[in-house]
Design a protein around this motif. Structure first.
Motif, PDB file in Angstrom:
ATOM      1  N   VAL A   1      16.402  29.503  26.920  1.00 16.32           N
ATOM      2  CA  VAL A   1      17.695  29.000  26.450  1.00 16.32           C
ATOM      3  C   VAL A   1      18.834  29.688  27.194  1.00 16.32           C
ATOM      4  N   LEU A   2      18.757  31.002  27.317  1.00 20.57           N
ATOM      5  CA  LEU A   2      19.796  31.743  28.037  1.00 20.57           C
ATOM      6  C   LEU A   2      19.861  31.318  29.503  1.00 20.57           C
TER       7      LEU A   2
ATOM      8  N   TRP B   1      13.782  31.790  23.701  1.00 23.43           N
ATOM      9  CA  TRP B   1      15.157  32.263  23.751  1.00 23.43           C
ATOM     10  C   TRP B   1      15.571  32.661  25.167  1.00 23.43           C
TER      11      TRP B   1
ATOM     12  N   TYR C   1      10.379  25.080  18.570  1.00 23.98           N
ATOM     13  CA  TYR C   1      10.535  26.525  18.447  1.00 23.98           C
ATOM     14  C   TYR C   1       9.627  27.079  17.350  1.00 23.98           C
TER      15      TYR C   1
ATOM     16  N   LEU D   1      19.477  32.169  15.919  1.00 22.53           N
ATOM     17  CA  LEU D   1      20.382  32.530  17.008  1.00 22.53           C
ATOM     18  C   LEU D   1      20.025  31.854  18.327  1.00 22.53           C
ATOM     19  N   THR D   2      18.807  31.343  18.450  1.00 23.96           N
ATOM     20  CA  THR D   2      18.337  30.839  19.745  1.00 23.96           C
ATOM     21  C   THR D   2      17.844  29.399  19.712  1.00 23.96           C
ATOM     22  N   SER D   3      17.772  28.767  18.539  1.00 20.34           N
ATOM     23  CA  SER D   3      17.177  27.431  18.432  1.00 20.34           C
ATOM     24  C   SER D   3      18.214  26.346  18.715  1.00 20.34           C
TER      25      SER D   3
ATOM     26  N   LYS E   1      16.248  35.439  14.328  1.00 18.25           N
ATOM     27  CA  LYS E   1      16.143  35.271  15.779  1.00 18.25           C
ATOM     28  C   LYS E   1      16.106  33.792  16.139  1.00 18.25           C
TER      29      LYS E   1
ATOM     30  N   PRO F   1      23.235  26.869  18.061  1.00 16.55           N
ATOM     31  CA  PRO F   1      21.842  26.855  17.608  1.00 16.55           C
ATOM     32  C   PRO F   1      21.781  26.628  16.106  1.00 16.55           C
TER      33      PRO F   1
ATOM     34  N   LEU G   1      21.911  23.475  27.924  1.00 17.18           N
ATOM     35  CA  LEU G   1      21.142  23.668  26.701  1.00 17.18           C
ATOM     36  C   LEU G   1      20.381  22.406  26.316  1.00 17.18           C
TER      37      LEU G   1
END
Length: 393
Positions: free
Chosen positions: A377-378, A374, A28, A16-18, A13, A269, A114
């Motif tokens: 981030v989105l 996350w 994070y 995928l998001t860092s 996870k 990421p 971002l």
């Protein structure tokens, strides 16, 4: 096996998001493992950060590797590495096909959004760590001194001096509390396997150039280039890119291909060192083999040193003299991260008033509403695209 799957899934996870580079990754990690899961406290986490700042290689990936080791032994470290790194490797290779699209306004807006969220995440991490690790006048003074030193003396030299001076001043002026029992410690004794890891680091550093020169094979040449990059570059992340460019261009690949992959890396990421997998694929006659070489050779030296020195570092935490020094080191780490927040993160991201507004709003959401990173981030990426569409970027 369940513990390894848990470690892998959590780091997957994060992989995928860092977004935001190594310093943001540390933010994070702190949110996930100190704030949410309580696998570590702030002092333990700062100790790991300080150790990995001392060592060459990708600092944030080494911290993740060390957290995995503490949770599940060496297999836990490998699970953490795979979970955190696989997404960026796969995304980076797939990203090459859509780079022309992302060079337009929408792509630039996405990347900018971002970056602004990375500012908020790092600021949140710095403030949270300061409340735990620089919560007295003397500790705060050490943190401020480290901040000033790292601003004036940029790069690894400033970082290492800040940590060393923090340790010395901490030993001289701080008082260490009685150490508490740490249930999460796994690798506590220095054993032969740790000595083998440290010896392997040096053996590979010597052997790979000899193999590359004697065999004249691209695979050994790539392994040598990536291993030396991971072994000799301090600070990680963006610091390794100029070295890789000097080694890869023009002998092994075209400058345009290199820059295309570099641009893609900034938008993805996970660890920036994953860029080596792209370079390996582009430079090798067998792309899959090149990916494997790039994805492993650049990380291996830092992981060997982390695994070999982690039990020594942990053992120092039970010594009263060392604990006072570590308290000073922990405070210095706060200043070090604050300096990184100022430069390069904030100076490169905050170029317009609207940038400041988005970063402040993002920080407020993290601090007050406690959104998971996350989600922010989105939201940040979507905001950047929206602003690009309406012409504000």
């Amino acid at each position: 096996m369940r513990a390894l799957f848990e470690i892998f899934s959590i780091f997957l996870k994060l992989g995928l998001t860092s977004f935001g580079g190594p310093v943001a990754h540390l933010g994070y990690f702190r949110t996930e493992f100190v704030g949410k899961r309580k696998w570590l406290d702030d002092a333990q986490y700062a100790d790991l950060v300080a150790l990995c700042q001392f060592l060459p290689g990708p600092a944030s990936s080494q911290v993740g590797f060390a957290i995995g080791i503490q949770r599940g032994g060496i297999m836990g470290g490998i699970a953490a590495f795979l979970g955190f790194t696989l997404p960026s490797i796969l995304l980076l290779l797939g990203f090459a096909a859509i780079i022309p699209v992302l060079q337009g306004d929408m792509g630039q807006g996405l990347i900018r959004g971002l970056k602004l969220i990375a500012v908020a995440i790092v600021a949140h991490a710095v403030l949270g760590m300061a409340q735990s690790l620089a919560n007295t006048t003397r500790k705060a003074a050490i943190a401020v001194g480290a901040l000033i030193l790292c601003v004036l003396l940029t790069g690894f030299v400033g970082q290492i001096f800040a940590i060393i001076l923090g340790a010395i001043i901490g030993y001289l002026i701080l008082k260490a509390p009685v150490p508490t029992t740490e249930s999460n410690k796994v690798e506590t004794r220095f054993a032969s396997r740790h000595a083998i890891a440290i010896a392997s680091f040096f053996i590979l550093l010597i052997a790979l150039p000899l193999l590359a020169a004697s065999t004249n094979q691209t695979s050994f040449a790539l392994a040598d280039i990536f291993y030396r990059a991971g072994a000799l570059v301090f600070g990680g992340g963006h610091v390794v890119l100029p070295l890789l460019q000097a080694e890869m261009v023009p002998n092994l690949m075209d400058q345009n291909l290199f820059l295309a992959g570099y641009g893609a890396t900034q938008a993805l990421p996970g660890p920036i060192f994953s860029f080596a997998s792209y370079l390996g694929a582009m430079a090798s006659d067998t792309p899959l083999l090149g990916v494997l070489i790039g994805a492993t050779a650049i990380f291996v030296p830092g992981f060997l040193l982390t695994y070999g020195t982690l039990p020594i570092w942990q053992g120092l935490r039970t010594n009263q003299i060392a604990r006072k020094a570590l308290l000073g080191t922990n405070a210095a780490v706060v200043g070090l991260l604050a300096a990184a927040l100022i430069n390069p993160i904030a100076t490169q991201a905050l170029t317009q008033p609207i940038d400041w507004a988005i970063a402040v709003i993002g920080f407020a959401i993290l601090w007050q509403l406690k959104w998971p990173a996350w989600m922010l981030v989105l939201a940040g990426g979507a905001t950047g695209v929206l602003l690009a569409l309406i012409g504000l970027y």
